[in-house]
Design an enzyme around this catalytic site. Structure first.
Site, mmCIF file in Angstrom:
data_model
loop_
_atom_site.group_PDB
_atom_site.id
_atom_site.type_symbol
_atom_site.label_atom_id
_atom_site.label_comp_id
_atom_site.label_asym_id
_atom_site.label_seq_id
_atom_site.Cartn_x
_atom_site.Cartn_y
_atom_site.Cartn_z
ATOM 1 N N LYS A 186 -4.265 -6.721 3.447
ATOM 2 C CA LYS A 186 -4.296 -5.580 2.514
ATOM 3 C C LYS A 186 -5.733 -5.272 2.090
ATOM 4 O O LYS A 186 -6.126 -4.099 1.978
ATOM 5 C CB LYS A 186 -3.427 -5.874 1.279
ATOM 6 C CG LYS A 186 -3.534 -4.812 0.173
ATOM 7 C CD LYS A 186 -3.054 -3.466 0.651
ATOM 8 C CE LYS A 186 -3.072 -2.287 -0.277
ATOM 9 N NZ LYS A 186 -3.832 -2.176 -1.445
ATOM 10 N N GLU A 207 -9.866 1.967 4.197
ATOM 11 C CA GLU A 207 -9.601 3.127 3.314
ATOM 12 C C GLU A 207 -10.909 3.660 2.715
ATOM 13 O O GLU A 207 -11.147 4.883 2.683
ATOM 14 C CB GLU A 207 -8.632 2.666 2.206
ATOM 15 C CG GLU A 207 -8.353 3.642 1.092
ATOM 16 C CD GLU A 207 -7.471 3.008 -0.005
ATOM 17 O OE1 GLU A 207 -6.392 2.479 0.320
ATOM 18 O OE2 GLU A 207 -7.875 3.041 -1.182
ATOM 19 N N SER A 219 0.821 -1.206 0.000
ATOM 20 C CA SER A 219 0.000 0.000 0.000
ATOM 21 C C SER A 219 0.857 1.258 0.000
ATOM 22 O O SER A 219 1.954 1.277 0.561
ATOM 23 C CB SER A 219 -0.907 0.034 1.233
ATOM 24 O OG SER A 219 -1.638 1.251 1.235
ATOM 25 N N ASN A 259 -7.833 -1.818 2.639
ATOM 26 C CA ASN A 259 -8.584 -1.074 1.628
ATOM 27 C C ASN A 259 -10.026 -0.839 2.052
ATOM 28 O O ASN A 259 -10.596 0.211 1.753
ATOM 29 C CB ASN A 259 -8.532 -1.801 0.284
ATOM 30 C CG ASN A 259 -7.230 -1.543 -0.443
ATOM 31 O OD1 ASN A 259 -6.191 -1.331 0.193
ATOM 32 N ND2 ASN A 259 -7.255 -1.562 -1.747
HETATM 33 C C1 6PG Z 1 -3.178 1.440 -1.636
HETATM 34 C C2 6PG Z 1 -4.468 1.635 -2.381
HETATM 35 C C3 6PG Z 1 -4.366 1.014 -3.738
HETATM 36 C C4 6PG Z 1 -5.402 1.512 -4.709
HETATM 37 C C5 6PG Z 1 -6.777 1.003 -4.429
HETATM 38 C C6 6PG Z 1 -7.846 1.865 -5.008
HETATM 39 O O1 6PG Z 1 -3.262 0.900 -0.540
HETATM 40 O O2 6PG Z 1 -2.142 1.845 -2.131
HETATM 41 O O3 6PG Z 1 -5.515 1.035 -1.689
HETATM 42 O O4 6PG Z 1 -4.343 -0.366 -3.569
HETATM 43 O O5 6PG Z 1 -5.395 2.884 -4.745
HETATM 44 O O6 6PG Z 1 -6.854 -0.265 -5.003
HETATM 45 O O7 6PG Z 1 -8.991 1.161 -4.920
HETATM 46 P P1 6PG Z 1 -10.338 1.609 -5.569
HETATM 47 O O8 6PG Z 1 -10.101 1.842 -7.035
HETATM 48 O O9 6PG Z 1 -11.217 0.420 -5.349
HETATM 49 O O10 6PG Z 1 -10.765 2.834 -4.863
#
Ligand code: 6PG
Length: 479
Positions: free
Chosen positions: A183, A190, A128, A187
């Site tokens: 991970k 996130e 990430s 997300n």
């Molecule tokens: C990270 C992000 C990365 C990516 C996501 C976006 O941890 O660096 O999470 O993995 O930006 O996959 O996900 P979405 O397109 O589903 O918002």
């Protein structure tokens, strides 16, 4: 000199990880399906370290020291299987295949089992931090066997972000798909984190009339306190940005339908499968889905009435929103961590929650000051059954509750959707209630389907003869 690691798949994330290894003194063999990307990388950054240019997977493998480490960074799904299929015949026992993409953890479990049978290690690694993180130091979540971590871990730790105390934001998570699972949950958090920020922005703007530029200042200020985090920091950047073409705040010209690649949805699907109540994460995914139904929303605007109530905003509304944001954010972390606990039981993973929170402190998208305290909460001898029960967090959330209730009430009265603010509050209230209406659900299930219930005053499982004389009998458990 042979390379210590090979990287195949040189789109931005793969290229940046390769450069990160090279900048940290490792020799990196490079491969991409079309050689153009390899050459572009070498042309622009070849002087950053020791790279070996290769044109085929055979050549890539031939240039690696043993045990070989091959990192795959291609699109999740079929492309990963296809690269693995091409690689496997070229490798020897003990070699390590690494998938650093956002793969589904069940795919990782399948691939790991298949490669194990061939005497190969397969390591699913959660990475990430976006493009910049991959280059300058991401947060890294490796699964796979403990043995493979011996040969790979030190390199990953070296290229990872470092926390304030100097600890690498990388640690062996547990076996098979555990790294990708963690991970995925990262997300999910996130998603919820971004949604609560969005709800705060919407309330400040729609209820209090605070324009984006001024909100940028508010978010900057919030970033100095307990909300301090990467996402709050970049919220200030986005809200403060003016569109060059129109002179309007950029936020006003960005279409309001959010995309999603799938990891948030996977988190919710797994939460449902495991019976883990990840309501804040689910509401965040649904909020994105609703935002994308643009045609339907266009009709909704015309046919649905708001019928809102006049409200006088609470005196310190901005501060109330800050507290509601903080409390809801805590809930999303609590729910994500609860899911980790469920998964540890389900898959027999020895997940160390203090280490996981620890490696999210820097490098990743959800990095936040808060994670230091979460790490401390799970390092304590007595681990809390829920993050919100850890003394520091129980106290912090208690302080925020009055403001949180006021904000949700304002949102409801003004017809401003705040699904995660309100569902997080419902989760909090659900956790602290002595009696839930689930007793009625059980009564109803027993009525229409003889699904039985347990009693509060004695052991056993019971059924009421609803269509007979309504006496109660002991029953087989059909819970
Ligand atoms: C990270 C992000 C990365 C990516 C996501 C976006 O941890 O660096 O999470 O993995 O930006 O996959 O996900 P979405 O397109 O589903 O918002």
């Amino acid at each position: 000199m042979p390379a210590q690691i090979g990287v195949t798949g040189l789109a931005v994330m793969g290229a940046n990880l390769a450069r990160n290894f090279a900048r940290n003194g490792y020799t990196v063999a490079l491969h991409n399906r079309s050689v153009g990307k390899t050459d572009a990388l070498l042309e622009a950054h070849g002087d950053e370290g020791d790279f070996i240019r290769t044109e085929s997977l055979e050549e890539l493998v031939a240039n690696l020291e043993t045990p070989r480490r091959v990192l795959i960074m291609v699109k999740a799904g079929g492309p990963v299987d296809s690269v693995i299929d091409q690689l496997v015949p070229l490798l020897d026992e003990g070699d390590i295949v690494i998938d650093a993409g956002n793969s589904h953890y069940t795919d990782t479990r399948r691939r790991e089992a298949a490669l194990n049978e061939k005497g190969l290690h397969f390591v699913g690694v959660g990475v990430s931090g976006g493009e910049e993180g991959a280059l300058l130091g991401p947060s890294i979540m490796p699964g796979g066997s403990a043995e493979s971590y011996k040969a790979l871990g030190p390199m990953l730790e070296k290229i990872s972000a470092k926390a304030d105390d100097g600890a690498p934001c990388c640690a062996w998570i547990s076996t098979d798909g555990a790294g990708h699972f963690v991970k995925m949950v990262h997300n999910g958090i996130e998603y919820a984190d971004m949604q609560v920020i969005g709800e705060a922005y919407d309330l400040l703007r729609s209820a209090a009339g605070i324009e984006p530029a001024q909100q940028a200042e508010i978010f900057n200020e919030w970033n100095q306190g307990e909300l301090s985090s990467f996402l709050i920091e970049i919220t200030a950047e986005v809200l403060g940005h003016t569109d060059a073409a129109t002179g309007k705040p950029l936020i006003d010209v960005i279409q309001d339908s959010a995309g999603q690649k799938g990891t948030g949805r996977w988190t919710v699907q797994s939460g449902l499968d495991m019976g883990s109540p990840v309501s804040a994460i689910a509401e965040s995914v649904f909020a994105r889905s609703l935002s994308s139904q643009r045609d339907i929303r266009a009709v909704g605007q015309k046919v649905l009435t708001a019928d809102t109530t006049e409200v006088t905003l609470p005196e310190n509304f901005v501060e109330d929103v800050r507290q509601a944001l903080f409390a809801s954010k805590l809930v999303s972390y609590a729910q994500g961590i609860d899911m980790l606990t469920s998964a540890a039981g389900e898959y027999n993973w020895q997940l160390k929650l203090d280490e996981i929170a620890g490696l999210w402190r820097e490098g990743c998208i959800i990095r936040a000051a808060l994670l230091k305290d979460i790490t401390a909460a799970y390092s304590a001898d007595e681990k809390p059954a829920n993050l919100l029960f850890a003394p520091a967090f129980a106290e912090a959330i208690a302080k925020a509750v009055p403001a949180w209730r006021r904000v949700v009430a304002v949102a409801v009265q003004l017809g401003i959707p705040a699904p995660v603010f309100s569902s997080s509050l419902a989760y909090y209230d659900g956790l602290r209630r002595d009696r839930l209406p689930a007793a009625l659900t059980q009564g109803l299930r027993d009525f229409f389907g003889a699904h039985t219930y347990r009693r509060t005053d004695k052991e056993g499982t019971f059924h009421t003869l609803w269509s007979g004389d309504r006496s109660e009998i002991a029953a087989e458990d059909t819970h």
